[in-house]
Design a protein around this motif. Structure first.
Motif, PDB file in Angstrom:
ATOM      1  N   GLN A  22       0.826  -1.205   0.000  1.00  0.00           N
ATOM      2  CA  GLN A  22       0.000   0.000   0.000  1.00  0.00           C
ATOM      3  C   GLN A  22       0.864   1.261   0.000  1.00  0.00           C
ATOM      4  OE1 GLN A  22      -2.419  -1.163   3.437  1.00  0.00           O
ATOM      5  NE2 GLN A  22      -4.228  -0.679   2.204  1.00  0.00           N
ATOM      6  N   VAL A  23       1.929   1.247   0.772  1.00  0.00           N
ATOM      7  CA  VAL A  23       2.815   2.409   0.829  1.00  0.00           C
ATOM      8  C   VAL A  23       3.425   2.687  -0.538  1.00  0.00           C
ATOM      9  CG1 VAL A  23       5.010   3.267   1.774  1.00  0.00           C
ATOM     10  CG2 VAL A  23       3.301   2.231   3.288  1.00  0.00           C
ATOM     11  N   LEU A  24       3.933   1.652  -1.188  1.00  0.00           N
ATOM     12  CA  LEU A  24       4.560   1.844  -2.496  1.00  0.00           C
ATOM     13  C   LEU A  24       3.553   2.251  -3.565  1.00  0.00           C
ATOM     14  CD1 LEU A  24       7.115  -1.062  -2.402  1.00  0.00           C
ATOM     15  CD2 LEU A  24       7.628   1.385  -2.445  1.00  0.00           C
ATOM     16  N   LEU A  25       2.376   1.678  -3.532  1.00  0.00           N
ATOM     17  CA  LEU A  25       1.356   2.061  -4.502  1.00  0.00           C
ATOM     18  C   LEU A  25       0.898   3.500  -4.265  1.00  0.00           C
ATOM     19  CD1 LEU A  25      -0.685  -1.257  -4.575  1.00  0.00           C
ATOM     20  CD2 LEU A  25       0.668  -0.305  -6.456  1.00  0.00           C
ATOM     21  N   ARG A  26       0.738   3.882  -3.001  1.00  0.00           N
ATOM     22  CA  ARG A  26       0.340   5.260  -2.687  1.00  0.00           C
ATOM     23  C   ARG A  26       1.431   6.238  -3.115  1.00  0.00           C
ATOM     24  NH1 ARG A  26      -4.055   8.261  -2.648  1.00  0.00           N
ATOM     25  NH2 ARG A  26      -3.101  10.281  -2.429  1.00  0.00           N
ATOM     26  N   TRP A  27       2.692   5.874  -2.861  1.00  0.00           N
ATOM     27  CA  TRP A  27       3.820   6.718  -3.291  1.00  0.00           C
ATOM     28  C   TRP A  27       3.753   6.938  -4.799  1.00  0.00           C
ATOM     29  CZ3 TRP A  27       7.711   5.157  -6.664  1.00  0.00           C
ATOM     30  CH2 TRP A  27       8.727   6.080  -6.860  1.00  0.00           C
ATOM     31  N   ALA A  28       3.532   5.873  -5.563  1.00  0.00           N
ATOM     32  CA  ALA A  28       3.461   5.993  -7.022  1.00  0.00           C
ATOM     33  C   ALA A  28       2.311   6.898  -7.440  1.00  0.00           C
ATOM     34  CB  ALA A  28       3.323   4.611  -7.663  1.00  0.00           C
ATOM     35  N   ALA A  57       3.313  12.077   3.586  1.00  0.00           N
ATOM     36  CA  ALA A  57       3.855  13.428   3.721  1.00  0.00           C
ATOM     37  C   ALA A  57       5.016  13.620   2.746  1.00  0.00           C
ATOM     38  CB  ALA A  57       4.330  13.653   5.156  1.00  0.00           C
ATOM     39  N   ALA A  58       5.315  14.868   2.436  1.00  0.00           N
ATOM     40  CA  ALA A  58       6.370  15.189   1.471  1.00  0.00           C
ATOM     41  C   ALA A  58       7.714  14.589   1.874  1.00  0.00           C
ATOM     42  CB  ALA A  58       6.484  16.699   1.307  1.00  0.00           C
ATOM     43  N   ASP A  59       8.047  14.630   3.172  1.00  0.00           N
ATOM     44  CA  ASP A  59       9.334  14.077   3.602  1.00  0.00           C
ATOM     45  C   ASP A  59       9.371  12.556   3.438  1.00  0.00           C
ATOM     46  OD1 ASP A  59       7.464  13.940   5.772  1.00  0.00           O
ATOM     47  OD2 ASP A  59       9.116  13.595   7.173  1.00  0.00           O
ATOM     48  N   VAL A  60       8.235  11.902   3.617  1.00  0.00           N
ATOM     49  CA  VAL A  60       8.158  10.453   3.429  1.00  0.00           C
ATOM     50  C   VAL A  60       8.295  10.120   1.939  1.00  0.00           C
ATOM     51  CG1 VAL A  60       6.651   8.434   3.638  1.00  0.00           C
ATOM     52  CG2 VAL A  60       6.791  10.087   5.509  1.00  0.00           C
ATOM     53  N   GLN A  61       7.615  10.894   1.106  1.00  0.00           N
ATOM     54  CA  GLN A  61       7.737  10.679  -0.340  1.00  0.00           C
ATOM     55  C   GLN A  61       9.192  10.828  -0.776  1.00  0.00           C
ATOM     56  OE1 GLN A  61       4.755  12.522  -2.960  1.00  0.00           O
ATOM     57  NE2 GLN A  61       3.777  13.216  -1.071  1.00  0.00           N
ATOM     58  N   SER A  62       9.863  11.846  -0.244  1.00  0.00           N
ATOM     59  CA  SER A  62      11.273  12.065  -0.604  1.00  0.00           C
ATOM     60  C   SER A  62      12.153  10.915  -0.144  1.00  0.00           C
ATOM     61  CB  SER A  62      11.781  13.370   0.014  1.00  0.00           C
ATOM     62  OG  SER A  62      11.130  14.457  -0.575  1.00  0.00           O
ATOM     63  N   SER A  63      11.890  10.409   1.059  1.00  0.00           N
ATOM     64  CA  SER A  63      12.718   9.304   1.556  1.00  0.00           C
ATOM     65  C   SER A  63      12.520   8.054   0.702  1.00  0.00           C
ATOM     66  CB  SER A  63      12.438   9.022   3.033  1.00  0.00           C
ATOM     67  OG  SER A  63      11.166   8.444   3.214  1.00  0.00           O
ATOM     68  N   ILE A  64      11.300   7.820   0.256  1.00  0.00           N
ATOM     69  CA  ILE A  64      11.049   6.666  -0.609  1.00  0.00           C
ATOM     70  C   ILE A  64      11.692   6.898  -1.975  1.00  0.00           C
ATOM     71  CG2 ILE A  64       9.266   5.326  -1.807  1.00  0.00           C
ATOM     72  CD1 ILE A  64       7.472   5.805   0.675  1.00  0.00           C
ATOM     73  N   SER A  65      11.566   8.098  -2.496  1.00  0.00           N
ATOM     74  CA  SER A  65      12.177   8.423  -3.794  1.00  0.00           C
ATOM     75  C   SER A  65      13.686   8.264  -3.758  1.00  0.00           C
ATOM     76  CB  SER A  65      11.828   9.854  -4.210  1.00  0.00           C
ATOM     77  OG  SER A  65      10.448   9.983  -4.425  1.00  0.00           O
ATOM     78  N   GLY A  66      14.273   8.451  -2.586  1.00  0.00           N
ATOM     79  CA  GLY A  66      15.723   8.363  -2.442  1.00  0.00           C
ATOM     80  C   GLY A  66      16.253   6.949  -2.320  1.00  0.00           C
ATOM     81  N   LEU A  67      15.363   5.975  -2.249  1.00  0.00           N
ATOM     82  CA  LEU A  67      15.820   4.585  -2.169  1.00  0.00           C
ATOM     83  C   LEU A  67      16.502   4.201  -3.470  1.00  0.00           C
ATOM     84  CD1 LEU A  67      12.726   2.867  -0.515  1.00  0.00           C
ATOM     85  CD2 LEU A  67      14.895   3.431   0.566  1.00  0.00           C
ATOM     86  N   ALA A  68      17.261   3.145  -3.413  1.00  0.00           N
ATOM     87  CA  ALA A  68      17.920   2.638  -4.625  1.00  0.00           C
ATOM     88  C   ALA A  68      16.866   2.363  -5.685  1.00  0.00           C
ATOM     89  CB  ALA A  68      18.693   1.366  -4.292  1.00  0.00           C
ATOM     90  N   PRO A  69      17.236   2.451  -6.941  1.00  0.00           N
ATOM     91  CA  PRO A  69      16.259   2.191  -8.009  1.00  0.00           C
ATOM     92  C   PRO A  69      15.588   0.829  -7.848  1.00  0.00           C
ATOM     93  CG  PRO A  69      18.335   2.969  -8.913  1.00  0.00           C
ATOM     94  CD  PRO A  69      18.562   2.732  -7.443  1.00  0.00           C
ATOM     95  N   ILE A  70      14.347   0.782  -8.248  1.00  0.00           N
ATOM     96  CA  ILE A  70      13.592  -0.462  -8.172  1.00  0.00           C
ATOM     97  C   ILE A  70      14.158  -1.428  -9.212  1.00  0.00           C
ATOM     98  CG2 ILE A  70      11.309  -1.506  -8.524  1.00  0.00           C
ATOM     99  CD1 ILE A  70      10.152   1.154  -7.470  1.00  0.00           C
ATOM    100  N   PRO A  71      14.487  -2.647  -8.803  1.00  0.00           N
ATOM    101  CA  PRO A  71      15.078  -3.612  -9.742  1.00  0.00           C
ATOM    102  C   PRO A  71      14.173  -3.892 -10.939  1.00  0.00           C
ATOM    103  CG  PRO A  71      15.202  -4.412  -7.483  1.00  0.00           C
ATOM    104  CD  PRO A  71      14.334  -3.187  -7.467  1.00  0.00           C
ATOM    105  N   ASP A  72      14.801  -4.198 -12.065  1.00  0.00           N
ATOM    106  CA  ASP A  72      14.055  -4.531 -13.275  1.00  0.00           C
ATOM    107  C   ASP A  72      13.063  -5.648 -12.984  1.00  0.00           C
ATOM    108  OD1 ASP A  72      15.405  -2.682 -14.754  1.00  0.00           O
ATOM    109  OD2 ASP A  72      16.823  -4.103 -15.615  1.00  0.00           O
TER     110      ASP A  72
END
Length: 86
Positions: A22-28, A57-72
């Motif tokens: 849910q977190v990843l889908l909401r982030w997207a 929240a914006a800071d949570v979105q940024s922290s998720i965006s900063g994770l390593a790229p999602i594997p192929d």
């Protein structure tokens, strides 16, 4: 390892009382990406419908965006040809 198992995703999920999916889908969604989750399990279908009554929240979105790229293979994109849209 799956992005669903990343410590940051688990931390956010626990704080939001949501699943990592849910977190990843909401982030997207909040990034402007249309998501089409796929499952045959009723419980997950219901979980996926519960994406629209919380925000990250914006800071949570940024922290998720900063994770390593999602594997192929863990995220697929469909981009229609804009010339074919009328």
């Amino acid at each position: 390892p799956s992005v669903l198992e990343a410590d940051e995703i688990k931390r956010v999920a626990a704080a939001q009382a949501r699943s990592p999916a849910q977190v990843l889908l909401r982030w997207a969604l909040q990034q402007g990406v249309m998501v089409i989750p796929s499952t045959i399990k009723e419980a997950r279908m219901l979980e996926y419908l519960d994406l629209f009554n919380f925000n990250l929240a914006a800071d949570v979105q940024s922290s998720i965006s900063g994770l390593a790229p999602i594997p192929d293979g863990q995220m697929r994109f469909f981009q229609p040809d804009p010339k074919g849209i009328t």
